[in-house]
Motif scaffolding. Structure first.
Motif, PDB file in Angstrom:
ATOM      1  N   PRO A 248       0.810  -1.232   0.000  1.00 19.95           N
ATOM      2  CA  PRO A 248       0.000   0.000   0.000  1.00 19.95           C
ATOM      3  C   PRO A 248       0.838   1.274   0.000  1.00 19.95           C
ATOM      4  O   PRO A 248       0.361   2.315  -0.459  1.00 19.95           O
ATOM      5  CB  PRO A 248      -0.840  -0.131   1.279  1.00 19.95           C
ATOM      6  CG  PRO A 248      -0.141  -1.144   2.118  1.00 19.95           C
ATOM      7  CD  PRO A 248       0.530  -2.081   1.167  1.00 19.95           C
ATOM      8  N   GLU A 249       2.086   1.223   0.486  1.00 20.93           N
ATOM      9  CA  GLU A 249       2.944   2.410   0.448  1.00 20.93           C
ATOM     10  C   GLU A 249       3.435   2.721  -0.967  1.00 20.93           C
ATOM     11  O   GLU A 249       3.815   3.857  -1.254  1.00 20.93           O
ATOM     12  CB  GLU A 249       4.190   2.210   1.333  1.00 20.93           C
ATOM     13  CG  GLU A 249       3.890   2.004   2.795  1.00 20.93           C
ATOM     14  CD  GLU A 249       3.821   0.530   3.154  1.00 20.93           C
ATOM     15  OE1 GLU A 249       4.147   0.197   4.303  1.00 20.93           O
ATOM     16  OE2 GLU A 249       3.444  -0.292   2.281  1.00 20.93           O
TER      17      GLU A 249
ATOM     18  N   ALA B 116       0.202   7.946   3.585  1.00 21.66           N
ATOM     19  CA  ALA B 116       0.989   6.725   3.409  1.00 21.66           C
ATOM     20  C   ALA B 116       2.376   6.817   4.033  1.00 21.66           C
ATOM     21  O   ALA B 116       3.109   5.818   4.063  1.00 21.66           O
ATOM     22  CB  ALA B 116       1.120   6.403   1.924  1.00 21.66           C
ATOM     23  N   GLY B 117       2.763   7.986   4.515  1.00 24.06           N
ATOM     24  CA  GLY B 117       4.050   8.135   5.185  1.00 24.06           C
ATOM     25  C   GLY B 117       5.106   8.874   4.398  1.00 24.06           C
ATOM     26  O   GLY B 117       6.283   8.893   4.793  1.00 24.06           O
TER      27      GLY B 117
ATOM     28  N   ARG C 222       9.704  11.396  -0.195  1.00 25.67           N
ATOM     29  CA  ARG C 222      10.404  10.208   0.312  1.00 25.67           C
ATOM     30  C   ARG C 222       9.544   9.546   1.380  1.00 25.67           C
ATOM     31  O   ARG C 222       8.935  10.222   2.228  1.00 25.67           O
ATOM     32  CB  ARG C 222      11.766  10.580   0.886  1.00 25.67           C
ATOM     33  CG  ARG C 222      12.536   9.388   1.457  1.00 25.67           C
ATOM     34  CD  ARG C 222      13.969   9.732   1.810  1.00 25.67           C
ATOM     35  NE  ARG C 222      14.797   9.903   0.618  1.00 25.67           N
ATOM     36  CZ  ARG C 222      16.129  10.042   0.654  1.00 25.67           C
ATOM     37  NH1 ARG C 222      16.771  10.023   1.814  1.00 25.67           N
ATOM     38  NH2 ARG C 222      16.812  10.193  -0.464  1.00 25.67           N
ATOM     39  N   LEU C 223       9.508   8.228   1.340  1.00 22.93           N
ATOM     40  CA  LEU C 223       8.768   7.467   2.342  1.00 22.93           C
ATOM     41  C   LEU C 223       9.553   7.508   3.651  1.00 22.93           C
ATOM     42  O   LEU C 223      10.677   7.001   3.737  1.00 22.93           O
ATOM     43  CB  LEU C 223       8.587   6.022   1.868  1.00 22.93           C
ATOM     44  CG  LEU C 223       7.750   5.118   2.770  1.00 22.93           C
ATOM     45  CD1 LEU C 223       6.305   5.606   2.858  1.00 22.93           C
ATOM     46  CD2 LEU C 223       7.781   3.675   2.258  1.00 22.93           C
ATOM     47  N   MET C 224       8.956   8.094   4.679  1.00 30.33           N
ATOM     48  CA  MET C 224       9.628   8.267   5.964  1.00 30.33           C
ATOM     49  C   MET C 224       9.330   7.137   6.939  1.00 30.33           C
ATOM     50  O   MET C 224      10.126   6.862   7.844  1.00 30.33           O
ATOM     51  CB  MET C 224       9.226   9.608   6.584  1.00 30.33           C
ATOM     52  CG  MET C 224       9.368  10.797   5.646  1.00 30.33           C
ATOM     53  SD  MET C 224      11.011  10.941   4.867  1.00 30.33           S
ATOM     54  CE  MET C 224      11.988  11.415   6.290  1.00 30.33           C
TER      55      MET C 224
ATOM     56  N   LEU D 194      -4.191  13.565  -4.163  1.00 34.29           N
ATOM     57  CA  LEU D 194      -2.986  12.750  -4.255  1.00 34.29           C
ATOM     58  C   LEU D 194      -2.010  13.087  -3.129  1.00 34.29           C
ATOM     59  O   LEU D 194      -1.445  12.188  -2.496  1.00 34.29           O
ATOM     60  CB  LEU D 194      -2.312  12.958  -5.612  1.00 34.29           C
ATOM     61  CG  LEU D 194      -0.966  12.248  -5.799  1.00 34.29           C
ATOM     62  CD1 LEU D 194      -1.110  10.738  -5.642  1.00 34.29           C
ATOM     63  CD2 LEU D 194      -0.355  12.592  -7.158  1.00 34.29           C
ATOM     64  N   PHE D 195      -1.811  14.364  -2.865  1.00 34.23           N
ATOM     65  CA  PHE D 195      -0.925  14.742  -1.763  1.00 34.23           C
ATOM     66  C   PHE D 195      -1.449  14.210  -0.432  1.00 34.23           C
ATOM     67  O   PHE D 195      -0.671  13.723   0.397  1.00 34.23           O
ATOM     68  CB  PHE D 195      -0.751  16.261  -1.708  1.00 34.23           C
ATOM     69  CG  PHE D 195       0.310  16.788  -2.632  1.00 34.23           C
ATOM     70  CD1 PHE D 195       1.654  16.577  -2.358  1.00 34.23           C
ATOM     71  CD2 PHE D 195      -0.039  17.477  -3.780  1.00 34.23           C
ATOM     72  CE1 PHE D 195       2.637  17.061  -3.215  1.00 34.23           C
ATOM     73  CE2 PHE D 195       0.934  17.966  -4.638  1.00 34.23           C
ATOM     74  CZ  PHE D 195       2.272  17.755  -4.354  1.00 34.23           C
ATOM     75  N   ASP D 196      -2.752  14.291  -0.211  1.00 33.01           N
ATOM     76  CA  ASP D 196      -3.323  13.741   1.016  1.00 33.01           C
ATOM     77  C   ASP D 196      -3.018  12.249   1.127  1.00 33.01           C
ATOM     78  O   ASP D 196      -2.672  11.750   2.211  1.00 33.01           O
ATOM     79  CB  ASP D 196      -4.838  13.967   1.055  1.00 33.01           C
ATOM     80  CG  ASP D 196      -5.207  15.438   1.232  1.00 33.01           C
ATOM     81  OD1 ASP D 196      -4.334  16.215   1.665  1.00 33.01           O
ATOM     82  OD2 ASP D 196      -6.365  15.787   0.932  1.00 33.01           O
ATOM     83  N   GLU D 197      -3.147  11.545   0.012  1.00 30.66           N
ATOM     84  CA  GLU D 197      -2.875  10.107  -0.008  1.00 30.66           C
ATOM     85  C   GLU D 197      -1.403   9.823   0.290  1.00 30.66           C
ATOM     86  O   GLU D 197      -1.067   8.913   1.046  1.00 30.66           O
ATOM     87  CB  GLU D 197      -3.257   9.544  -1.378  1.00 30.66           C
ATOM     88  CG  GLU D 197      -3.109   8.046  -1.527  1.00 30.66           C
ATOM     89  CD  GLU D 197      -4.226   7.258  -0.855  1.00 30.66           C
ATOM     90  OE1 GLU D 197      -4.079   6.028  -0.758  1.00 30.66           O
ATOM     91  OE2 GLU D 197      -5.228   7.873  -0.431  1.00 30.66           O
TER      92      GLU D 197
END
Length: 319
Positions: A41-42, A61-62, A104-106, A54-57
């Motif tokens: 899901p990420e 998602a992190g 970037r995924l944090m 999209l930004f909210d999503e």
């Protein structure tokens, strides 16, 4: 779940030399792992109807907007520009036509992606990368992550700055048809008429390398393949760039991305591409620009222009 087999693939891979020395490995992850990555899901976010959604999503998602070449960090500025895309941008390098946002995924919500992030940030991978390219780990520091790049992202042809010791990119694009989309990395060479720029970088290691316009280069290769990795140590030849023009609402350009950076900064000057424009008609060159260009053109470059570039004798005589 072990990712050690990836270290073995890097160790076993041979260098390719077109258009410059690099490692290229197709099918980097095994099928099971790659399916898990692109279905997580990420990575495979829900399709949205607007940039705001999209930004909210992404945030949910992190992901976090980061400072990144070719990008801005203000969400609202980006959304406003993207709404009337095609208007002149003022937020990127003058060699570019657009700009984007990189996130970037944090933090990961699934254990598998969390373990993957631990692996790409781990010491073992750093050691293998450094050893493969003859880099002393004591001389560098490392950064890496899972990143998404939105529509408009652009970084024009460049070889990377001198402080970068190594870079790698793994395509982990979710959704079907990613290979046909226009958001992939170009690997390029200078056209003959502009190879004097490369000659200047070669003769002046104290001068930073810069971005240049797209029409100064020709694309020789594109990294379109999903689940492929490219790794290289930047030199004056490692020209690459990206111009992302695609619909990001259903799925986004997504990569594992990492760099080794030298601790010590060695450059003392920062010429930009405009400083290398030496073939214009005489009246169009202001005194300040012409003198600036003349001051950075060494004798070796003038000899190169005379011997390698059509009409070079005429251009070189001006200097």
């Amino acid at each position: 779940m072990s990712f050690d087999y990836l270290l073995n693939k890097i160790n076993a891979a041979g260098l390719e030399h077109e258009p410059f020395s690099h490692l290229y490995i197709k099918d980097f992850f095994n099928n099971q792992h790659f399916s898990q990555i692109t279905a997580a899901p990420e990575i495979a976010l829900r399709a949205r109807d607007s940039d705001g959604q999209l930004f909210d999503e992404l945030f949910e998602a992190g992901y976090k907007i980061i400072e990144f070449p070719g990008c801005i960090t203000n969400k609202d500025t980006y959304i406003n520009w993207h709404r009337v895309k095609g208007t002149k941008q003022k937020h990127n390098n003058t060699a570019c036509e657009g700009f984007g946002v990189t996130l970037r995924l944090m933090s990961a919500s699934t254990p598998f992606i969390s373990e993957l992030m631990q692996f790409i940030n781990g010491q073992q991978l750093q050691e293998v990368l450094a050893a493969k390219f003859g880099i002393d780990l004591d001389d560098v520091f490392y950064d890496s992550g899972i990143q998404k790049y939105l529509d408009g992202y652009e970084i024009s042809p460049h070889p990377d700055i001198r402080r970068k010791a190594l870079t790698y990119m793994v395509n982990i694009n979710p959704g079907p048809g990613s290979e046909e989309k226009e958001h992939h990395t170009h690997y390029l060479v200078f056209r003959d008429a502009y190879k004097y720029v490369q000659a200047y970088w070669e003769g002046h290691p104290e001068a930073e390398r810069c971005w240049v316009p797209w029409n100064w280069c020709d694309t020789r290769k594109m990294q379109r393949e999903n689940n492929s990795i490219v790794i290289f140590s930047p030199t004056n030849l490692t020209m690459h760039g990206v111009k992302a023009r695609y619909d990001h609402l259903s799925n986004q350009r997504t990569q594992l991305y990492g760099n080794l950076w030298y601790h010590v900064q060695t450059v003392t000057s920062h010429p930009e591409w405009e400083d290398f424009v030496i073939s214009q008609a005489e009246p169009k060159l202001t005194t300040s620009i012409k003198s600036k260009v003349k001051s950075v053109v060494p004798v070796s470059m003038r000899d190169f222009i005379r011997s390698h570039i059509p009409g070079g004798k005429h251009v070189a005589r001006k200097f």
